[in-house]
Each structure stands twice: as structure tokens, then as C-alpha cells.
Design an enzyme around this catalytic site. Sequence first.
Site, PDB file in Angstrom:
ATOM      1  N   TRP A  36       0.931  -1.025  -0.022  1.00  0.00           N
ATOM      2  CA  TRP A  36       0.442   0.168  -0.216  1.00  0.00           C
ATOM      3  C   TRP A  36       1.167   1.200  -0.221  1.00  0.00           C
ATOM      4  O   TRP A  36       0.653   2.284  -0.706  1.00  0.00           O
ATOM      5  CB  TRP A  36      -0.899   0.221   0.831  1.00  0.00           C
ATOM      6  CG  TRP A  36      -2.283  -0.762   0.611  1.00  0.00           C
ATOM      7  CD1 TRP A  36      -2.103  -2.016   1.492  1.00  0.00           C
ATOM      8  CD2 TRP A  36      -2.983  -0.775   0.199  1.00  0.00           C
ATOM      9  NE1 TRP A  36      -3.419  -2.885   1.448  1.00  0.00           N
ATOM     10  CE2 TRP A  36      -3.915  -2.193   0.156  1.00  0.00           C
ATOM     11  CE3 TRP A  36      -3.003   0.205  -1.186  1.00  0.00           C
ATOM     12  CZ2 TRP A  36      -5.202  -2.069  -0.628  1.00  0.00           C
ATOM     13  CZ3 TRP A  36      -4.371  -0.041  -2.018  1.00  0.00           C
ATOM     14  CH2 TRP A  36      -4.995  -1.779  -2.202  1.00  0.00           C
ATOM     15  N   ASP A  40      -1.724   6.664   5.944  1.00  0.00           N
ATOM     16  CA  ASP A  40      -2.683   6.410   5.422  1.00  0.00           C
ATOM     17  C   ASP A  40      -3.147   4.441   6.898  1.00  0.00           C
ATOM     18  O   ASP A  40      -1.873   4.276   6.544  1.00  0.00           O
ATOM     19  CB  ASP A  40      -2.638   5.011   4.054  1.00  0.00           C
ATOM     20  CG  ASP A  40      -3.179   3.781   4.036  1.00  0.00           C
ATOM     21  OD1 ASP A  40      -4.414   4.307   4.538  1.00  0.00           O
ATOM     22  OD2 ASP A  40      -3.340   3.730   2.959  1.00  0.00           O
ATOM     23  N   LYS A  57     -12.534  -1.480   7.029  1.00  0.00           N
ATOM     24  CA  LYS A  57     -12.052  -2.351   7.979  1.00  0.00           C
ATOM     25  C   LYS A  57     -11.819  -2.211   8.756  1.00  0.00           C
ATOM     26  O   LYS A  57     -12.415  -3.150  10.238  1.00  0.00           O
ATOM     27  CB  LYS A  57     -10.479  -2.037   7.565  1.00  0.00           C
ATOM     28  CG  LYS A  57      -9.759  -2.655   6.389  1.00  0.00           C
ATOM     29  CD  LYS A  57      -8.607  -1.569   5.490  1.00  0.00           C
ATOM     30  CE  LYS A  57      -8.619  -2.686   4.509  1.00  0.00           C
ATOM     31  NZ  LYS A  57      -8.072  -3.836   3.930  1.00  0.00           N
TER      32      LYS A  57
END
Length: 362
Positions: A103, A173, A197
Amino acid sequence: MSNRAFNFNAGPAALPLEVLERAQAEFVDFHGTGMSIMEMSHRGAVYEAVHNEASSRLLKLLGNPSGYMVLFLQGGASTQFAMLPMNLLTEGKTAGYVKSGSWANKAIKEAKLIGDTFIAGSSEADKYMRMPDLSSLSLPEHTAYLHLTSNETIEGTQFREFPDTGNVPLIADMSSDILCRPFDLTQFGMVYAGAQKNLGPSGVTVVIAREELLQNSPKHLPTMFRYDTHADNNSLYNTPPSFSIYMVNEVLKWIEEQGALTGVEQKNREKADLLYRFIDESNGFFRGCTQPDSRSTMNVTFRLASEELEKLFIKESEKEGFIGLKGHRSVGGLRASIYNAVPYAAVKALVDFMGQFQKTHG
């Protein structure tokens, strides 16, 4: 509900059963209005109260630091990979990125399309099986911000602590570990997270930032890609993902009921310790992928002796009601995502299944 699956999906992920049941109860008629929350105008007082409550509840869980604002945006964290440098990586500046895994690499790729970047730390040499060491971090004066990924969902690594970046805004993030533990929001200029999530269903992305970072976006940017557009309009410039925001508010209520972030962290550590301990004590039958000091409490990655055995593990686990244990296609292996809403009982059931699988195939 006895027919609930053991949900270890990486995202969209498990939601608290209590939250789902509450949403079910008021799905058709929200608070006596005769309408679902999904049917209401986002300009109406009923929805706007929910919208504002979600924002204030989130800041309260993070200690109500002064000078911070919550935005509810769309496009996922992947849009933030571009929107962030578009707004903050101005001419004459460079952006620092921590290269910690899949990511982080996606965020770096997008930022390079916008402006000058540099790698402030990397664990690529270790195949991203640990988080980079940032203890000797050095940032140029013209650094616009330092970006890191707090938890790498695919590799299964997580930062234990965050660097001091001085006057340079630290931006994270936090899509896969936000609200899994207490953290000092004042250490950050901005954090952002896709909701699917730990915060709620997919469809909304939460941005929490110092107010000064949300002002004075470059004038050449399209309206919807400007942070100041959304800050000036309380995230109501256009129609927001209203049901997703409503669900975020319900999940935040649930977190409060668990003892807020301290209570949630204790439960998460108990789950992670149970699973990692079993893996470590399996005499090599199961092998953890990441270095112990970087292990994620959210995404537990592990391997078996062969891909054939891993495929058999997936096949047999699915028959027993375990969902989402296949590792990401880019790295293979196995992964159990044990986010806030995954109960201890589900992790205990997984450990019991793993023990039986080892007895049968070890």
C-alpha cells in the site's frame, strides 16, 4: 446468530453483530421518520445530526484535540494517494514517503505523478517483512510532508510507534488499523482511512486533519479534489455516502461500549497473542511471515510447508465456515484479518481448527 461465518476477510471486513442488528432494527423507519436513513436528503436536519454526531464522536475517541477537523469523502484511500499530493505537494516542495509494502508503494506511485518525492525509509531489502527503522530520520527543510502506512494489510506489518517529524506534517494511511489502539493525533498533520476495515462499510473515507492543512488548496485543482471544498462545506458539498456515515457512527458507539480505544486495544492484543502464540508453538508446521517486532495485530500472515498444503487448508477451512483466510494474490500464503469487530471466539475457533489440521496433515 448461530449461522454467522467466521469472517477473517481483509476488507470489506467483519462488522460488529450488535451494530448490524441495530441498523436492521431501524433500517426501514429511522427514528420514527417513516424513512430509511438512505432515503433522506443530506440537507435535512435528521441526517445532518447523524453526520455531525459521527464527526464529533470520532474526535472525542481521539481525545478532542483542538484544531482538527473530520472529512467524510469518497473514492477510498486510493483517491487520497493522489488527492494528498495534489493539495499539499506544492511547487518548490518535495514529499517524503516511507516504503513499507504494497500500500505504501501505491501511494508513492501516485505521488510521483504529482510532484517531487523521496524515500525517507524503506524495508524493501527485507521484502517488507518488517517496518522500516525511522529512528535516524532526516528530512530536508523543503519537505511538504512525510507519509507512512501505519499497517500493511497485505504483508502483515504494523508500526509500533511513530517518528517525530518536527515542523514537517506527518501523514498516515491508517486504513487497516485506525482505532485499533490509542494514538496521539496531535503527532500527525493528517490521517486517513477507508472505512471498510475498522470503521464501517465501504463507501466512505475518513480524513482527520489539522484545519490549516485543509485550507488554501491550489486554485487550479478541480472542485471535488480540493480539501477546502469539503472543509468549507462540512463534507456536504455534494451528496455524501449517507448510509456508510450512519454506520460509521454506529461502529463508533460500539467502540465506546468496548471501553473506547484502551478497551479495544486490550481485546485486540488478546486475539493477536492467541494466534501468534499458536503459530510460534506449532514446531514449524505454521510459519509466521513477518519479523516479530513488526507483527500486525490486525493482519496475521503465515505459511505452510507448500502451496498445495495451503490450498488444502483453505478448502477445509471454508467447509468449517472460515472465510477470507487466503493470502493476497500478490504474496500468496495465508492471512487472518482480526480487526476490531472479529470476536475472540472466532480467533479461538480458528486456532482450534489449525490444531486439528496440524494433527491430520502434520
